[in-house]
Design a protein around this motif. Structure first.
Motif, mmCIF file in Angstrom:
data_model
loop_
_atom_site.group_PDB
_atom_site.id
_atom_site.type_symbol
_atom_site.label_atom_id
_atom_site.label_comp_id
_atom_site.label_asym_id
_atom_site.label_seq_id
_atom_site.Cartn_x
_atom_site.Cartn_y
_atom_site.Cartn_z
ATOM 1 N N ARG A 17 0.830 -1.211 0.000
ATOM 2 C CA ARG A 17 0.000 0.000 0.000
ATOM 3 C C ARG A 17 0.863 1.261 0.000
ATOM 4 O O ARG A 17 0.571 2.226 -0.711
ATOM 5 C CB ARG A 17 -0.939 -0.004 1.200
ATOM 6 C CG ARG A 17 -2.112 -0.970 1.077
ATOM 7 C CD ARG A 17 -3.158 -0.689 2.134
ATOM 8 N NE ARG A 17 -2.614 -0.850 3.482
ATOM 9 C CZ ARG A 17 -2.599 -1.992 4.156
ATOM 10 N NH1 ARG A 17 -3.102 -3.087 3.606
ATOM 11 N NH2 ARG A 17 -2.105 -2.050 5.369
ATOM 12 N N THR A 78 -5.142 5.244 0.488
ATOM 13 C CA THR A 78 -4.132 4.181 0.440
ATOM 14 C C THR A 78 -3.070 4.384 1.505
ATOM 15 O O THR A 78 -2.635 3.418 2.149
ATOM 16 C CB THR A 78 -3.477 4.143 -0.961
ATOM 17 O OG1 THR A 78 -4.492 4.089 -1.961
ATOM 18 C CG2 THR A 78 -2.587 2.917 -1.101
ATOM 19 N N ASN A 81 -4.879 3.712 4.843
ATOM 20 C CA ASN A 81 -5.499 2.381 4.882
ATOM 21 C C ASN A 81 -6.895 2.424 5.483
ATOM 22 O O ASN A 81 -7.296 1.539 6.258
ATOM 23 C CB ASN A 81 -4.617 1.395 5.671
ATOM 24 C CG ASN A 81 -5.069 -0.041 5.477
ATOM 25 O OD1 ASN A 81 -5.631 -0.391 4.443
ATOM 26 N ND2 ASN A 81 -4.831 -0.885 6.485
ATOM 27 N N TYR A 83 -11.107 4.222 4.604
ATOM 28 C CA TYR A 83 -12.018 5.153 3.920
ATOM 29 C C TYR A 83 -12.464 6.172 4.965
ATOM 30 O O TYR A 83 -13.393 5.936 5.732
ATOM 31 C CB TYR A 83 -13.228 4.409 3.361
ATOM 32 C CG TYR A 83 -12.884 3.281 2.413
ATOM 33 C CD1 TYR A 83 -12.474 3.541 1.108
ATOM 34 C CD2 TYR A 83 -12.983 1.957 2.820
ATOM 35 C CE1 TYR A 83 -12.176 2.512 0.234
ATOM 36 C CE2 TYR A 83 -12.686 0.916 1.952
ATOM 37 C CZ TYR A 83 -12.272 1.190 0.656
ATOM 38 O OH TYR A 83 -11.978 0.165 -0.191
ATOM 39 N N LEU A 164 -9.840 -0.510 -1.658
ATOM 40 C CA LEU A 164 -8.572 -0.485 -0.936
ATOM 41 C C LEU A 164 -7.865 -1.833 -0.967
ATOM 42 O O LEU A 164 -6.630 -1.898 -1.017
ATOM 43 C CB LEU A 164 -8.811 -0.049 0.512
ATOM 44 C CG LEU A 164 -7.590 0.280 1.374
ATOM 45 C CD1 LEU A 164 -6.695 1.290 0.684
ATOM 46 C CD2 LEU A 164 -8.046 0.814 2.723
ATOM 47 N N ILE A 167 -6.477 -1.967 -4.360
ATOM 48 C CA ILE A 167 -5.739 -0.727 -4.653
ATOM 49 C C ILE A 167 -6.065 -0.264 -6.073
ATOM 50 O O ILE A 167 -5.173 0.027 -6.886
ATOM 51 C CB ILE A 167 -4.220 -0.898 -4.462
ATOM 52 C CG1 ILE A 167 -3.913 -1.723 -3.223
ATOM 53 C CG2 ILE A 167 -3.537 0.473 -4.351
ATOM 54 C CD1 ILE A 167 -2.439 -1.939 -2.984
#
Length: 326
Positions: A17, A78, A81, A83, A164, A167
């Motif tokens: 990430r 990202t 990690n 929302y 996520l 990605i």
């Protein structure tokens, strides 16, 4: 597991990430800079009657939304990690980046091709004075179509969301998105075929026109170089549209490594916008000169080409279309 094992893992992890977020940040920043230079160089420094450059301005506007949109949503999501905003914001950014801004690119390519064809094949119509210039009407129609696509696919079940775990941008698994994918693929292939064929025909027409004129060897060589430049730009931009279309619908499914899927789904979308901005910035002499004036690298009076009313890419190599009024 080591660092490289994490990067080439089949599952999402912290190292993957972070590397992905760094790559997105770098490309998004450069993409935003290139396209904003193009946008402001045209908007502030270039003759507003130049239809070709107005369409380039529209293209850079769409590209800029994609690049800046990445910095607003996918990059921080990202990195963190999580929302950090509600689901509907994810849906809104997906529609804004993945549909509204994305559609502007192919649609503006159609406008650019139509502008070139009309100037060379229909110069009398092209050079007429219009109350509402065709390029302005085309730009408005382009923006309306992009907005309609944005609004039509905004209902629940039609969203294009940043995932996520993968990605990357992925559609919801519904009938709406399945039908949309088919329409999207067919439309993009039609656009690529149309603009490529028109580009080749335009190239052949300009070569034939230049051979029928009396000119020195140096002039003839310079004209052929400019014709090839137009053709190469058209083919490269069409190739980018096709690659981007396939990447977001088909190609990513062929790979299992998450990092490869990231490069195809997320990275390529913003990377292509960066490349398009760089192409417009470097291959169009008037945009390049306008940018140098904008950043203070060249004085206003030092670039006569930044103020005259014809575009260096095409119109100064045609005997019938010296000035751009559409």
């Amino acid at each position: 597991m080591g660092f490289f094992d994490d990067i080439f893992s089949l599952e999402s992890n912290e190292h993957l990430r972070i590397v992905s977020a760094i790559l997105l940040t770098i490309v998004s920043i450069f993409g935003a800079i290139f396209n904003m230079f193009v946008l402001f160089a045209i908007f502030l420094r270039v003759n507003k009657k130049d239809g070709f450059l107005k369409i380039c301005c529209l293209k850079s506007f769409g590209n800029g939304i994609v690049c800046i949109g990445y910095l607003i949503w996918p990059v921080p999501v990202t990195f963190l990690n999580t929302y950090f905003l509600p689901h509907m914001f994810n849906a809104f950014m997906g529609q804004l980046i993945g549909w509204f801004a994305w559609c502007i690119g192919p649609l503006s390519q159609v406008l650019l091709t139509s502008n070139r064809i009309s100037a060379v094949f229909f110069p009398h119509l092209y050079n007429r004075s219009y109350r509402f210039t065709p390029s302005n009407i085309g730009i408005i129609v382009c923006l309306l179509l992009a907005f309609l696509v944005f609004a039509a696919f905004f209902p629940e079940g039609c969203h294009y969301l940043y995932n996520l775990e993968n990605i990357g941008w992925l559609p919801e698994d519904t009938l709406c998105t399945s039908v949309r994918r088919v329409i999207f693929l067919v439309s993009m292939f039609i656009i690529v075929v149309f603009t490529t064929v028109c580009g080749v025909v335009l190239f052949l027409k300009l070569i034939a026109d230049s051979q029928s004129r009396v000119m020195t060897d140096a002039q003839s060589s310079n004209r052929r170089h400019q014709h090839r430049k137009v053709l190469y730009q058209t083919l490269v931009q069409n190739g980018l549209i096709l690659a981007d279309t396939l990447n977001t619908t088909v190609t990513y499914k062929l790979f299992t490594l998450l990092f490869t899927q990231f490069l195809i789904l997320s990275f390529s979308m913003v990377f292509i916008r960066m490349v398009e901005g760089l192409i417009m910035l470097t291959m169009n002499e008037r945009i390049n000169n306008g940018t140098k004036i904008l950043v203070g690298m060249k004085k206003q009076g030092a670039s006569h080409g930044a103020n005259i009313g014809h575009t260096m890419l095409v119109w100064n190599v045609s005997t019938t279309s010296a000035f751009q009024k559409a």
